[in-house]
Design a protein around this motif. Structure first.
Motif, mmCIF file in Angstrom:
data_model
loop_
_atom_site.group_PDB
_atom_site.id
_atom_site.type_symbol
_atom_site.label_atom_id
_atom_site.label_comp_id
_atom_site.label_asym_id
_atom_site.label_seq_id
_atom_site.Cartn_x
_atom_site.Cartn_y
_atom_site.Cartn_z
ATOM 1 N N MET A 1 13.991 -2.688 13.600
ATOM 2 C CA MET A 1 13.025 -3.401 11.940
ATOM 3 C C MET A 1 11.246 -1.834 13.038
ATOM 4 N N THR A 2 11.032 -1.237 11.876
ATOM 5 C CA THR A 2 9.480 -1.517 12.152
ATOM 6 C C THR A 2 8.523 -2.871 12.475
ATOM 7 N N GLU A 3 7.407 -2.711 13.813
ATOM 8 C CA GLU A 3 6.853 -3.676 13.621
ATOM 9 C C GLU A 3 5.419 -3.837 12.426
ATOM 10 N N ALA A 4 4.835 -4.172 11.759
ATOM 11 C CA ALA A 4 3.465 -4.289 10.673
ATOM 12 C C ALA A 4 2.422 -4.598 12.003
ATOM 13 N N THR A 5 1.620 -3.135 11.357
ATOM 14 C CA THR A 5 -0.107 -3.145 12.363
ATOM 15 C C THR A 5 -0.721 -3.151 11.521
ATOM 16 N N GLN A 6 -0.785 -2.897 10.654
ATOM 17 C CA GLN A 6 -1.482 -3.245 9.248
ATOM 18 C C GLN A 6 -1.276 -4.022 7.724
ATOM 19 N N THR A 7 -2.445 -4.361 7.494
ATOM 20 C CA THR A 7 -2.192 -5.334 6.373
ATOM 21 C C THR A 7 -2.907 -3.924 4.728
ATOM 22 N N ILE A 8 -2.060 -4.601 3.934
ATOM 23 C CA ILE A 8 -2.977 -3.654 3.016
ATOM 24 C C ILE A 8 -3.060 -4.389 1.786
ATOM 25 N N VAL A 9 -3.740 -5.207 0.868
ATOM 26 C CA VAL A 9 -3.652 -6.243 -0.140
ATOM 27 C C VAL A 9 -4.346 -5.451 -0.918
ATOM 28 N N MET A 10 -3.055 -5.855 -2.440
ATOM 29 C CA MET A 10 -3.837 -5.573 -3.493
ATOM 30 C C MET A 10 -3.282 -6.451 -5.156
ATOM 31 N N THR A 11 -3.856 -6.131 -5.868
ATOM 32 C CA THR A 11 -4.092 -6.797 -6.955
ATOM 33 C C THR A 11 -3.065 -5.621 -8.001
ATOM 34 N N GLY A 12 -2.679 -6.252 -8.946
ATOM 35 C CA GLY A 12 -1.875 -5.107 -10.024
ATOM 36 C C GLY A 12 -0.690 -3.988 -9.199
ATOM 37 N N ALA A 13 0.091 -5.200 -8.890
ATOM 38 C CA ALA A 13 1.404 -4.671 -7.947
ATOM 39 C C ALA A 13 2.472 -4.481 -8.444
ATOM 40 N N THR A 14 2.190 -5.635 -9.386
ATOM 41 C CA THR A 14 3.894 -6.118 -10.402
ATOM 42 C C THR A 14 4.845 -5.253 -11.244
ATOM 43 N N ARG A 15 4.016 -4.756 -12.058
ATOM 44 C CA ARG A 15 3.565 -3.663 -12.943
ATOM 45 C C ARG A 15 3.986 -2.543 -12.810
ATOM 46 N N GLY A 91 -6.846 -2.022 4.222
ATOM 47 C CA GLY A 91 -6.892 -1.733 3.145
ATOM 48 C C GLY A 91 -7.162 -3.161 1.346
ATOM 49 N N ILE A 92 -7.714 -2.295 0.431
ATOM 50 C CA ILE A 92 -8.045 -3.720 -0.764
ATOM 51 C C ILE A 92 -6.851 -2.716 -1.394
ATOM 52 N N VAL A 93 -6.454 -3.055 -2.508
ATOM 53 C CA VAL A 93 -6.496 -2.183 -4.045
ATOM 54 C C VAL A 93 -6.707 -3.073 -4.874
ATOM 55 N N CYS A 94 -7.810 -2.611 -5.409
ATOM 56 C CA CYS A 94 -8.087 -3.207 -6.917
ATOM 57 C C CYS A 94 -7.478 -2.420 -8.213
ATOM 58 N N ASN A 95 -6.454 -3.127 -8.105
ATOM 59 C CA ASN A 95 -5.579 -2.593 -9.266
ATOM 60 C C ASN A 95 -5.533 -3.354 -10.448
ATOM 61 N N ALA A 96 -5.423 -4.389 -10.734
ATOM 62 C CA ALA A 96 -4.910 -5.248 -12.021
ATOM 63 C C ALA A 96 -6.026 -4.603 -13.051
ATOM 64 N N GLY A 97 -5.520 -4.923 -13.858
ATOM 65 C CA GLY A 97 -6.602 -4.549 -14.777
ATOM 66 C C GLY A 97 -6.548 -4.863 -16.637
ATOM 67 N N VAL A 98 -6.877 -5.817 -17.386
ATOM 68 C CA VAL A 98 -6.414 -5.505 -18.916
ATOM 69 C C VAL A 98 -7.092 -4.479 -19.612
ATOM 70 N N VAL A 139 -10.656 0.745 0.525
ATOM 71 C CA VAL A 139 -10.593 0.409 -0.811
ATOM 72 C C VAL A 139 -10.826 0.977 -2.066
ATOM 73 N N VAL A 140 -9.796 0.985 -2.684
ATOM 74 C CA VAL A 140 -9.758 1.532 -3.798
ATOM 75 C C VAL A 140 -9.365 0.619 -5.185
ATOM 76 N N VAL A 141 -10.399 1.379 -6.043
ATOM 77 C CA VAL A 141 -10.521 0.402 -7.791
ATOM 78 C C VAL A 141 -9.558 1.508 -9.008
ATOM 79 N N THR A 142 -8.865 0.797 -9.357
ATOM 80 C CA THR A 142 -7.989 1.654 -10.488
ATOM 81 C C THR A 142 -9.127 1.945 -11.237
ATOM 82 N N VAL A 143 -9.533 3.082 -12.013
ATOM 83 C CA VAL A 143 -10.308 3.165 -13.181
ATOM 84 C C VAL A 143 -9.747 3.712 -14.018
#
Length: 305
Positions: A1-15, A91-98, A139-143
């Motif tokens: 198993m590859t060891e994790a060396t970085q973290t990415i936090v993401m919203t809007g990743a459930t659909r 990384g931080i990914v702000c993908n959630a939106g309404v 950082v990525v923001v979905t527009v």
């Protein structure tokens, strides 16, 4: 198993494209630990599916319509980073939106709900977590190109944005006939996406060297559930006409758009900080979206919100 060396936090990743991007990211970057910020029920539903791809996935419950909820979730991520339970955050990914049917619904703090989730939540999350990003980071923001509000970009399904300043557009009922789908819900949506691009520009000026921020526009994507929220004749177009276009280069399916979002997250799509990425490459956003005074005013208001 590859060891994790970085973290990415993401919203809007459930659909939708966010889930597809999360799955693609985990396949292509086995060294990444993905932290999914989402409602607990949604996150619990997708967690087993993501862990089929990689064991390096965890969830943190969050209500993006609540300042207190965002603060609590961000604090939990900070604790995990400080304790060494997560590798360095890259990384931080702000993908959630309404996208709602009117502009009258409110967040827990009394803001108009579309603005609260699509703009304010992004700023509050970045304000709390950005000091933990390690260079090179992104950082990525979905527009959305709906922020143009013209026939070319929306096919007439969306009105033009109406930016009146954050102190006004953040209020329920900020637009004429806010109770209606087009003049209320859709106008709030396109205005919030314009605000999100303003936010990206201002953050780009303030983030340290080595930490980039990009606005990602997936453009037209079928099968995302957007049609349910748009209502009216736009719902008819999205349900029956848009799938026909899937065989053309004009639209993407969620897996294709998710792959393109993953490219942006992973740095495969190269662009200077502050850029607007149209599907696969940097492009110009609307002329209205470039306004340094407006961006500064939005920042100042957000800092007091």
């Amino acid at each position: 198993m590859t060891e994790a060396t970085q973290t990415i936090v993401m919203t809007g990743a459930t659909r939708g494209i966010g889930l597809e991007a999360a799955r693609d990211l985990l396949r292509r970057s086995p060294e990444t630990h993905l932290v999914v910020l989402g409602r607990e029920s949604s996150a619990a539903r997708v967690l087993p599916r993501l862990r089929e791809i990689s064991p390096h996935v965890s969830t943190v419950g969050v209500n993006l319509a609540s300042k207190a909820g965002i603060d609590t979730a961000a604090a939990h991520v900070e604790d995990l980073l400080d304790a060494g339970e997560l590798p360095a955050m890259k990384g931080i990914v702000c993908n959630a939106g309404v996208h709602l049917s009117d502009a009258l619904q409110t967040s827990e703090d009394g803001y108009e709900l579309t603005f609260a989730v699509n703009v304010l939540a992004t700023h509050l999350l970045l304000r709390r977590l950005h000091p933990h990003l390690e260079a090179p980071g992104r950082v990525v923001v979905t527009v959305s190109d709906a922020h143009f509000g013209d026939l070319r970009h929306t096919g007439g399904t969306m009105p033009a944005p109406h930016w009146k300043g954050p102190e006004i557009v953040s209020r329920p009922g900020a637009f004429d006939r806010s109770e209606r789908v087009r003049s209320g819900g859709r106008r709030a949506y396109v205005t919030s996406k314009l605000g999100a691009i303003h936010l990206v520009h201002e953050w780009a000026r303030r983030l340290p060297d080595g930490i980039d921020i990009l606005a990602y526009n997936p453009s037209l994507v079928t099968g995302t559930g957007l049609a349910r929220e748009m209502g009216g004749y736009a719902q008819f177009i999205m349900k029956w006409f848009m799938p026909i276009l899937e065989v053309t280069p004009l639209v993407d399916t969620p897996p294709v758009a998710g792959h393109k979002l993953a490219d942006v997250i992973l740095g495969v799509t190269d662009a200077p900080t502050g850029s607007y990425i149209h599907r696969t490459a940097p492009a110009r956003s609307s002329a209205e979206s470039y306004d340094a005074d407006r961006e500064q005013a939005l920042w100042d208001w957000m800092e007091q919100a």
